[in-house]
Design an enzyme around this catalytic site. Structure first.
Site, PDB file in Angstrom:
ATOM      1  N   GLN A   1       0.886  -1.153   0.121  1.00 37.04           N
ATOM      2  CA  GLN A   1      -0.041  -0.077  -0.085  1.00 37.04           C
ATOM      3  C   GLN A   1       1.011   1.208  -0.027  1.00 37.04           C
ATOM      4  OE1 GLN A   1      -3.534  -0.084  -0.315  1.00 37.04           O
ATOM      5  NE2 GLN A   1      -3.154   2.117  -0.661  1.00 37.04           N
TER       6      GLN A   1
ATOM      7  N   HIS B   1       2.334   2.881  -3.250  1.00 35.01           N
ATOM      8  CA  HIS B   1       1.541   3.855  -3.987  1.00 35.01           C
ATOM      9  C   HIS B   1       1.879   5.136  -4.286  1.00 35.01           C
ATOM     10  CE1 HIS B   1      -1.490   1.099  -5.704  1.00 35.01           C
ATOM     11  NE2 HIS B   1      -1.729   0.445  -4.552  1.00 35.01           N
TER      12      HIS B   1
ATOM     13  N   GLU C   1     -10.318   1.419   2.816  1.00 36.49           N
ATOM     14  CA  GLU C   1     -10.720   1.085   1.333  1.00 36.49           C
ATOM     15  C   GLU C   1     -10.381  -0.307   1.428  1.00 36.49           C
ATOM     16  OE1 GLU C   1      -7.773   2.725  -1.259  1.00 36.49           O
ATOM     17  OE2 GLU C   1      -8.682   2.155  -3.133  1.00 36.49           O
ATOM     18  N   HIS C   2      -9.262  -0.705   1.699  1.00 33.26           N
ATOM     19  CA  HIS C   2      -8.863  -2.246   1.919  1.00 33.26           C
ATOM     20  C   HIS C   2      -8.676  -2.531   3.184  1.00 33.26           C
ATOM     21  CE1 HIS C   2      -7.060  -0.572  -1.918  1.00 33.26           C
ATOM     22  NE2 HIS C   2      -7.536  -1.469  -2.505  1.00 33.26           N
TER      23      HIS C   2
ATOM     24  N   ASP D   1      -6.029  -6.613  -5.941  1.00 30.18           N
ATOM     25  CA  ASP D   1      -5.919  -5.262  -7.032  1.00 30.18           C
ATOM     26  C   ASP D   1      -5.752  -5.676  -8.348  1.00 30.18           C
ATOM     27  OD1 ASP D   1      -5.343  -3.880  -4.876  1.00 30.18           O
ATOM     28  OD2 ASP D   1      -3.373  -4.061  -4.643  1.00 30.18           O
TER      29      ASP D   1
ATOM     30  N   HIS E   1     -52.984  15.898  -8.556  1.00 28.89           N
ATOM     31  CA  HIS E   1     -52.687  14.376  -8.546  1.00 28.89           C
ATOM     32  C   HIS E   1     -54.032  13.556  -8.135  1.00 28.89           C
ATOM     33  CE1 HIS E   1     -48.746  15.995  -7.945  1.00 28.89           C
ATOM     34  NE2 HIS E   1     -48.281  15.003  -7.636  1.00 28.89           N
TER      35      HIS E   1
END
Lengths: 451, 451
Positions: B274, B277, B341-342, B375, B434
């Site tokens: 991670q 990145h 996220e993960h 991934d 209506h």
């Protein structure tokens, strides 16, 4: 035609007095312009709306009460509806209305209960199991507008899927009336859905309260519900503070296609039911018959005169578009380009044409499916994408109240099956760390096997 | 532990040299602060990004080429990738990488093919049939970032569900390299998915092109894909012009829980995958064992030294958080608060703990399910909500590429069943129009029956 059978009908207005734009067989090149909505000037509101957000963020409940006094002209001491207020409200609803709301609740519940997705485990390769699971958003806020109508139906449409999804904390905000109270029908609808945290709070300050949380009002993760321009702007800005919203909003709208089998009185009633929402409502009428178009205009004039909200409706009709087209195929193409929130198909091949719908929020098929039934009670949701957003957005459903979380579990065997490919791709993307996370495990698997 | 078995491993750095924040048994009251992400200052970019949007809106392709020269330092004459360029690229990919990408494609396809919802007709009352149908968004744009890695995996993750959904027009934009070309692996991945409209166009100008359309690049209704701060800001602003986006973006992140059964070398490899990145990547490590925490730090130092992208990873680790907790229950509560996220569960009861996940994008269960496999290749999508958005958003799936349109069809009998309730509710909401849309039809039904 049945218009003359409508109770109390006495012709008042000549349809020549209603100004509507009629376009006869427009060229395709002009469709993009025909389908354009009026631009909402939200950026011009941003400064004043942001100021209210900030004040609520800093001063909490005190700011909420000040803004309620300023904008709603009423002093509210306890923002939250008490059990006593609820009991009182429940006594005020006539039993026939109670039964009607209960029926609506049951149908909406029945339709939405079919939506939650079951877990299906997919073994993409031997030893690799992947699945997704719908998990409710923990905290959600439902905004129910006040204003000219007590929209208890909107409360049902938002609360029922939230309850089905299993949201742990559901908060309702709705602006108090002049008496400092919420309309009893709103409270009854909330009561039916089992939601107990209801706040007498409207406008930008309500959105702010749910975004930041105050002493009285809990912070939520997603805010739902329609509102005026200020509320719409507040919801957009709230996203900057990490809150999700249901969808971008805009004035309500209907697209109608009628051929020569349509009943002009029905069509006119449908157009007016949309037009009465407010002066900015959009009515987009596509017709393949000159005669029907003429008759619909006549019926509009007749029925308009009978409406209590005829001023809204007349103003809305002035901004509306009536389009003559050559055939049903062209009608569907134009309506897909327009992407209406509601689409009514009053025509011979309604079911077949419904198959051709690409862009719409909700579709009403045939002469006996008026939008009104979907607005209230048939079961489908009435919180739908407007303003052309039906091209990319769905209406509210149980999906709107869950996250679909993916899961995966690999056995050592599964990792051996897929690992070398992952190593290759990670290396090709220049991400050695990603490769290592596989390699280090494959080395262990290999060691274990050789013991 | 297998770290010493990792090929090429020679201890270089002492872990004392990596600065990481370790929090020992923090009080719950402090969790909110612990879980906070760095604030992205998008508003400060808005003016310059808006200017680019406007220029592209006005000058079209000419502006695209000017910005490509300015920002990517390359002259691109034909924005669209030609068949010749594609053929050339296909020859450049080694066959083992081709096979790996093909495997990934097949797994992602298999997992996502199970997602489309079947139509189920619900008869909410006799004569009232309601259903919903997934209809593909007609035109979608996929943004594939360039920069430090050729993210062909992201192309697969976006293109495959778009194709399964049945989107009619799928456009890909990705920034050209110094040679004015796209990376061959990106083109190969596009080729595998059958997408042919690929543009050598990156950054804000790519988002602008897909938002407004130019002579070369078609306008789309929804834009997908990650990007840097400028791209993220452009996607947010594009929404003002009616385009939808996949989700709000932020730096990638992983949450890991390890107990005393975890392999510290595996955990360290996952954290580094991670961290590599970029310097703003977030690593959130929760551990219930002092010894494992110590060993993971040691492994981090060892493995970090071997990474080509160790500068990114080291910087990212400095912003990371390692938290000691008392037990697995507390770990899950903290991780749900963080909403990663993960989420990797490297622990004894991984499957049982996975049931407790409320807020996460994608969950990796057990010691042999590294994030890397998800991934690239296991089948799940890697485009996931970051920055705490996992509380309210799902990752990309086939759902992201469709609208779920509702339909309803009533028989005259159905309208009789529901009509009176709708009339009551419409009247109670003050919406006579209506009500009329129902009344006028019920009158006709009554007439027909009496003939």
């Amino acid at each position: 035609m049945v218009a003359v059978g409508l109770e109390g009908l006495r012709l008042i207005a000549s349809y020549k007095n209603i100004h509507m734009q009629v376009l006869r067989y427009p060229e395709k090149a002009s469709w993009e312009i025909i389908c354009r909505r009026p631009v909402m000037d939200l950026p011009s509101l941003e400064t004043s709306v942001e100021k209210i957000l900030q004040e609520v963020s800093e001063k909490g409940d005190q700011a909420l009460k000040e803004f309620t006094l300023k904008f709603d002209n009423v002093i509210v001491n306890d923002l939250e509806v008490s059990p006593g207020e609820m009991d009182e409200a429940l006594k005020l609803i006539p039993s026939d209305l109670k039964n009607a709301i209960l029926l609506a609740k049951q149908n909406v519940e029945k339709f939405h209960s079919a939506q939650p997705e079951q877990i299906r485990i997919i073994e993409t390769m031997p030893g690799i199991r992947c699945w997704r699971k719908s998990v409710a958003i923990e905290k959600v806020g439902l905004y129910i507008p006040g204003g000219t109508a007590p929209l208890f139906s909107t409360l049902l449409m938002l609360a029922i899927p939230a309850v089905i999804a299993g949201c742990r904390e559901i908060v309702i905000c709705s602006p108090p009336g002049k008496d400092g109270k919420l309309h009893p029908a709103i409270l009854y609808a909330a009561h039916l859905t089992g939601i107990t945290r209801i706040f007498k709070l409207g406008g930008v300050q309500a959105i702010a309260a749910m975004t930041f949380g105050t002493h009285s009002v809990p912070r939520v993760f997603k805010i739902f519900g329609p509102g005026n321009q200020y509320v719409t702007c507040a919801k957009q800005l709230a996203q900057r503070y990490g809150v999700a919203i249901d969808m971008p909003a805009g004035p309500s709208e209907v697209g109608v296609f009628a051929d020569d089998t349509a009943d002009p009185a029905f069509v006119a009633a449908d157009l007016l039911s949309q037009a009465e929402h407010g002066p900015d409502s959009q009515v987009f009428f596509v017709c393949s018959s000159e005669q029907v178009l003429e008759n619909v205009q006549q019926q509009l004039a007749i029925q308009l005169g009978l409406l209590p909200r005829r001023n809204f409706a007349a103003k809305s009709l002035e901004n509306s578009t009536l389009v003559l087209v050559n055939n049903e195929q062209e009608a569907m193409e134009l309506l897909n380009e327009y992407a209406p929130e509601h689409l009514i198909l009053s025509c011979k091949n309604a079911s077949a044409l419904a198959e051709l719908v690409v862009n719409a929020g909700s579709v009403f098929i045939g002469n006996y499916s008026p939008e009104s039934v979907g607005d209230y009670a048939s079961g489908t949701n009435h919180t739908l994408p407007t303003n052309g957003h039906a091209r990319a957005y769905s209406g509210v459903s149980v999906d709107s109240f869950v996250k679909k979380i993916t899961f995966q579990q690999l056995t050592p065997e599964g990792l051996k099956n897929i690992g070398p490919s992952v190593e290759l791709m990670a290396a090709a993307e220049g991400l050695q760390g990603h490769k290592n996370a596989v390699s280090i495990r494959l080395a262990q698997v290999s060691l274990d096997e050789n013991i």
